[in-house]
Design a protein around this motif. Structure first.
Motif, PDB file in Angstrom:
ATOM      1  N   TYR A   1      -5.621 -90.825 -70.946  1.00  0.00           N
ATOM      2  CA  TYR A   1      -4.492 -90.724 -70.028  1.00  0.00           C
ATOM      3  C   TYR A   1      -3.220 -90.256 -70.724  1.00  0.00           C
ATOM      4  CZ  TYR A   1      -3.178 -95.363 -71.805  1.00  0.00           C
ATOM      5  OH  TYR A   1      -2.821 -96.413 -72.615  1.00  0.00           O
ATOM      6  N   TRP A   2      -3.120 -90.489 -72.049  1.00  0.00           N
ATOM      7  CA  TRP A   2      -1.952 -89.988 -72.767  1.00  0.00           C
ATOM      8  C   TRP A   2      -1.872 -88.470 -72.681  1.00  0.00           C
ATOM      9  CZ3 TRP A   2       2.635 -89.683 -74.491  1.00  0.00           C
ATOM     10  CH2 TRP A   2       2.987 -88.746 -75.461  1.00  0.00           C
ATOM     11  N   ASN A   3      -3.015 -87.789 -72.701  1.00  0.00           N
ATOM     12  CA  ASN A   3      -3.017 -86.333 -72.618  1.00  0.00           C
ATOM     13  C   ASN A   3      -2.428 -85.843 -71.299  1.00  0.00           C
ATOM     14  OD1 ASN A   3      -6.096 -86.941 -74.085  1.00  0.00           O
ATOM     15  ND2 ASN A   3      -4.474 -85.902 -75.213  1.00  0.00           N
ATOM     16  N   CYS A   4      -2.553 -86.658 -70.241  1.00  0.00           N
ATOM     17  CA  CYS A   4      -1.924 -86.314 -68.957  1.00  0.00           C
ATOM     18  C   CYS A   4      -0.405 -86.388 -69.072  1.00  0.00           C
ATOM     19  CB  CYS A   4      -2.423 -87.253 -67.867  1.00  0.00           C
ATOM     20  SG  CYS A   4      -4.205 -87.219 -67.596  1.00  0.00           S
ATOM     21  N   PHE A   5       0.093 -87.463 -69.668  1.00  0.00           N
ATOM     22  CA  PHE A   5       1.541 -87.599 -69.844  1.00  0.00           C
ATOM     23  C   PHE A   5       2.079 -86.529 -70.794  1.00  0.00           C
ATOM     24  CE2 PHE A   5       0.594 -92.198 -68.831  1.00  0.00           C
ATOM     25  CZ  PHE A   5       1.148 -92.144 -67.554  1.00  0.00           C
ATOM     26  N   GLU A   6       1.300 -86.210 -71.800  1.00  0.00           N
ATOM     27  CA  GLU A   6       1.718 -85.207 -72.763  1.00  0.00           C
ATOM     28  C   GLU A   6       1.922 -83.852 -72.099  1.00  0.00           C
ATOM     29  OE1 GLU A   6       0.322 -84.209 -77.339  1.00  0.00           O
ATOM     30  OE2 GLU A   6      -1.205 -84.560 -75.788  1.00  0.00           O
ATOM     31  N   GLN A   7       1.106 -83.551 -71.098  1.00  0.00           N
ATOM     32  CA  GLN A   7       1.221 -82.275 -70.392  1.00  0.00           C
ATOM     33  C   GLN A   7       2.485 -82.187 -69.548  1.00  0.00           C
ATOM     34  OE1 GLN A   7      -0.731 -79.429 -70.548  1.00  0.00           O
ATOM     35  NE2 GLN A   7      -1.528 -80.517 -72.339  1.00  0.00           N
ATOM     36  N   LEU A   8       3.058 -83.346 -69.199  1.00  0.00           N
ATOM     37  CA  LEU A   8       4.284 -83.328 -68.387  1.00  0.00           C
ATOM     38  C   LEU A   8       5.415 -82.630 -69.122  1.00  0.00           C
ATOM     39  CD1 LEU A   8       4.276 -86.932 -66.840  1.00  0.00           C
ATOM     40  CD2 LEU A   8       3.391 -84.811 -65.869  1.00  0.00           C
ATOM     41  N   LEU A   9       5.370 -82.659 -70.435  1.00  0.00           N
ATOM     42  CA  LEU A   9       6.409 -81.991 -71.229  1.00  0.00           C
ATOM     43  C   LEU A   9       6.382 -80.486 -70.999  1.00  0.00           C
ATOM     44  CD1 LEU A   9       8.605 -82.467 -73.385  1.00  0.00           C
ATOM     45  CD2 LEU A   9       6.848 -82.111 -75.124  1.00  0.00           C
ATOM     46  N   HIS A  10       5.212 -79.940 -70.715  1.00  0.00           N
ATOM     47  CA  HIS A  10       5.072 -78.497 -70.512  1.00  0.00           C
ATOM     48  C   HIS A  10       5.267 -78.102 -69.052  1.00  0.00           C
ATOM     49  CE1 HIS A  10       3.558 -78.537 -74.581  1.00  0.00           C
ATOM     50  NE2 HIS A  10       2.556 -79.338 -74.232  1.00  0.00           N
ATOM     51  N   HIS A  11       5.293 -79.106 -68.159  1.00  0.00           N
ATOM     52  CA  HIS A  11       5.485 -78.816 -66.737  1.00  0.00           C
ATOM     53  C   HIS A  11       6.736 -79.503 -66.198  1.00  0.00           C
ATOM     54  CE1 HIS A  11       1.152 -78.213 -67.457  1.00  0.00           C
ATOM     55  NE2 HIS A  11       1.241 -77.272 -66.528  1.00  0.00           N
ATOM     56  N   ASP A  12       7.699 -79.726 -67.084  1.00  0.00           N
ATOM     57  CA  ASP A  12       8.930 -80.429 -66.703  1.00  0.00           C
ATOM     58  C   ASP A  12       9.904 -79.438 -66.073  1.00  0.00           C
ATOM     59  OD1 ASP A  12      11.034 -82.103 -66.365  1.00  0.00           O
ATOM     60  OD2 ASP A  12      11.320 -82.597 -68.468  1.00  0.00           O
ATOM     61  N   THR A  13      10.098 -79.568 -64.772  1.00  0.00           N
ATOM     62  CA  THR A  13      11.015 -78.680 -64.055  1.00  0.00           C
ATOM     63  C   THR A  13      12.452 -79.176 -64.094  1.00  0.00           C
ATOM     64  OG1 THR A  13      10.539 -79.828 -61.974  1.00  0.00           O
ATOM     65  CG2 THR A  13       9.175 -77.912 -62.512  1.00  0.00           C
ATOM     66  N   CYS A  14      12.668 -80.350 -64.674  1.00  0.00           N
ATOM     67  CA  CYS A  14      14.013 -80.933 -64.696  1.00  0.00           C
ATOM     68  C   CYS A  14      14.740 -80.633 -66.009  1.00  0.00           C
ATOM     69  CB  CYS A  14      13.938 -82.456 -64.500  1.00  0.00           C
ATOM     70  SG  CYS A  14      13.145 -82.953 -62.959  1.00  0.00           S
ATOM     71  N   GLY A  15      14.084 -79.906 -66.917  1.00  0.00           N
ATOM     72  CA  GLY A  15      14.746 -79.617 -68.190  1.00  0.00           C
ATOM     73  C   GLY A  15      14.232 -80.514 -69.288  1.00  0.00           C
ATOM     74  N   ARG A  16      14.382 -80.089 -70.535  1.00  0.00           N
ATOM     75  CA  ARG A  16      13.814 -80.803 -71.675  1.00  0.00           C
ATOM     76  C   ARG A  16      14.527 -82.106 -71.983  1.00  0.00           C
ATOM     77  NH1 ARG A  16      10.201 -78.323 -74.661  1.00  0.00           N
ATOM     78  NH2 ARG A  16      10.722 -79.599 -76.478  1.00  0.00           N
ATOM     79  N   LEU A  17      15.668 -82.371 -71.364  1.00  0.00           N
ATOM     80  CA  LEU A  17      16.395 -83.598 -71.645  1.00  0.00           C
ATOM     81  C   LEU A  17      16.178 -84.649 -70.565  1.00  0.00           C
ATOM     82  CD1 LEU A  17      19.776 -82.211 -73.047  1.00  0.00           C
ATOM     83  CD2 LEU A  17      17.808 -83.064 -74.308  1.00  0.00           C
ATOM     84  N   SER A  18      15.199 -84.428 -69.670  1.00  0.00           N
ATOM     85  CA  SER A  18      14.919 -85.433 -68.652  1.00  0.00           C
ATOM     86  C   SER A  18      14.340 -86.681 -69.309  1.00  0.00           C
ATOM     87  CB  SER A  18      13.942 -84.892 -67.611  1.00  0.00           C
ATOM     88  OG  SER A  18      12.658 -84.749 -68.187  1.00  0.00           O
ATOM     89  N   SER A  19      14.387 -87.810 -68.586  1.00  0.00           N
ATOM     90  CA  SER A  19      13.887 -89.070 -69.142  1.00  0.00           C
ATOM     91  C   SER A  19      12.405 -88.977 -69.470  1.00  0.00           C
ATOM     92  CB  SER A  19      14.139 -90.205 -68.147  1.00  0.00           C
ATOM     93  OG  SER A  19      13.493 -89.953 -66.908  1.00  0.00           O
ATOM     94  N   VAL A  20      11.643 -88.229 -68.661  1.00  0.00           N
ATOM     95  CA  VAL A  20      10.217 -88.077 -68.917  1.00  0.00           C
ATOM     96  C   VAL A  20       9.992 -87.325 -70.231  1.00  0.00           C
ATOM     97  CG1 VAL A  20       8.051 -87.121 -68.062  1.00  0.00           C
ATOM     98  CG2 VAL A  20       9.697 -88.116 -66.455  1.00  0.00           C
ATOM     99  N   SER A  21      10.690 -86.215 -70.392  1.00  0.00           N
ATOM    100  CA  SER A  21      10.520 -85.406 -71.602  1.00  0.00           C
ATOM    101  C   SER A  21      10.932 -86.174 -72.851  1.00  0.00           C
ATOM    102  CB  SER A  21      11.339 -84.117 -71.489  1.00  0.00           C
ATOM    103  OG  SER A  21      10.868 -83.311 -70.437  1.00  0.00           O
ATOM    104  N   LEU A  22      12.039 -86.894 -72.764  1.00  0.00           N
ATOM    105  CA  LEU A  22      12.510 -87.655 -73.924  1.00  0.00           C
ATOM    106  C   LEU A  22      11.512 -88.732 -74.328  1.00  0.00           C
ATOM    107  CD1 LEU A  22      16.311 -88.012 -73.050  1.00  0.00           C
ATOM    108  CD2 LEU A  22      15.295 -86.573 -74.826  1.00  0.00           C
TER     109      LEU A  22
END
Length: 356
Positions: A58-79
């Motif tokens: 499941y970590w690989n799913c969260f890891e992919q969110l970094l590449h599909h982040d439409t809110c910018g690289r500084l969003s809470s998810v990306s950080l």
């Protein structure tokens, strides 16, 4: 009647137990269960890639969110994803996933991250629609609601205590020792599976005088430098670079919270004992002073059905009649004192009494 998933129903009960505690720390007995249930739900129905030998977690799913982040690289998810990826104490996908779950709970972002995951089609398609809770319309809404409840709760957990998340949800005792500048600490070290174990304390050394460590403990980091996955001699190299500086040493104890052996270390301690048979790893001996202080604190207490029960010693008895009230105790206590030669009698009354 709507369908129910046992994992969601169990998670609901676990969250109710957590809410009753107010602030939730690592010592909360329900925290590990909550994290395990979240992990099981996130793994349920996760499909493995067909043309790849790598195992997907499941970590690989969260890891992919970094590449599909439409809110910018500084969003809470990306950080959060970046912080998890950068943690040098984690080696496996399982460890990173567990760290990420704890990080989301502490930052109160679990609900938002799951919503982001559900709206990322390229990632959510990794889950089987007939099995996964995340692809089931009847189950995903209750799960999201529970995740939002968790996001509103106050978690104060130690994120730095993560070196054993690769192996277990059970966390070790982790302590910090501050040392003054010195030429050497005086410890014999043994490297096992990428960890730096204390094998012995040299006679007359600072480590032996201060007794800040004992054989079987692990040096987790020094002055912020992680020694997880360390190669032979790396601790000495780090110490030589810090020569003359005050030291902040983070230790992982081989004893758990209850004084017994921390279970993920059993095989390592067994290997250390084979190399040095004089080592003793067992329950911490209780001194007479500890016994006395433990009795004063009510060490004989136990918890049953949510109530604290205490063991008591009978000092004596006195007849107070069939219709006596608490006022007659002032006459009965001296009788008991005289018959038992006891100096003091402690009595605590509550509004509800139970006679057994």
């Amino acid at each position: 009647m709507p369908a129910k998933d046992p994992l969601i129903e169990t998670l609901k009960v676990c969250i109710l137990n957590l809410k009753s505690a107010g602030t939730i720390t690592d010592s909360n007995p329900h925290l590990t269960s909550c994290c395990e249930l979240l992990e099981l739900i996130l793994r349920k129905g996760l499909q493995q890639p067909v043309l790849s030998l790598a195992h997907r977690d499941y970590w690989n799913c969260f890891e992919q969110l970094l590449h599909h982040d439409t809110c910018g690289r500084l969003s809470s998810v990306s950080l959060a994803v970046q912080q998890t990826t950068a943690c040098s104490k984690l080696i496996t996908s399982q460890g990173r996933g567990r760290f990420f779950i704890r990080l989301m709970l502490m930052r109160r972002t679990l609900g938002n991250v799951l919503k982001h995951l559900l709206h990322t089609n390229r990632v959510i398609e990794w889950y089987c629609p007939n099995v996964a809770i995340l692809r089931n319309e009847e189950f995903v809404e209750p799960f999201l609601s529970l995740s939002m409840v968790l996001s509103e709760m106050n978690f104060k957990i130690n994120i730095e205590n993560c070196s054993f998340l690769d192996e277990s949800w059970l966390l070790p005792v982790r302590q910090i020792y501050e040392a003054v500048p010195c030429r050497e600490l005086g410890m014999a070290l043994r490297y096992l599976d990428g960890r730096v174990f204390v094998l012995d304390l040299l006679q007359g050394s600072q480590a032996q005088v201060d007794m800040f460590a004992e054989p079987g403990d692990i040096i987790d980091e020094m002055n912020g430098i992680s020694l997880r996955n360390a190669s032979n001699g790396q601790a000495g190299v780090v110490l030589s670079k810090l020569k003359g500086q005050p030291l902040s040493i983070h230790l992982i104890r081989w004893r758990g919270e209850d004084g017994s052996i921390y279970q993920p270390l059993v095989k390592h301690l067994r290997q250390l004992k084979q190399e040095k048979p004089s080592l003793q790893f067992g329950p911490k001996p209780v001194s007479q002073q500890d016994k006395t202080s433990g009795q004063k604190r009510g060490q004989t207490q136990c918890v049953k059905d949510g109530r604290i029960l205490y063991g008591v010693h009978l000092l004596g008895k006195a007849n107070i009649g069939m219709h006596g009230d608490k006022e007659v105790l002032q006459h009965a206590i001296p009788v008991v004192l005289q018959s038992s030669q006891a100096r003091k009698v402690y009595l605590q009354l509550s509004k509800k009494c139970c006679w057994m």
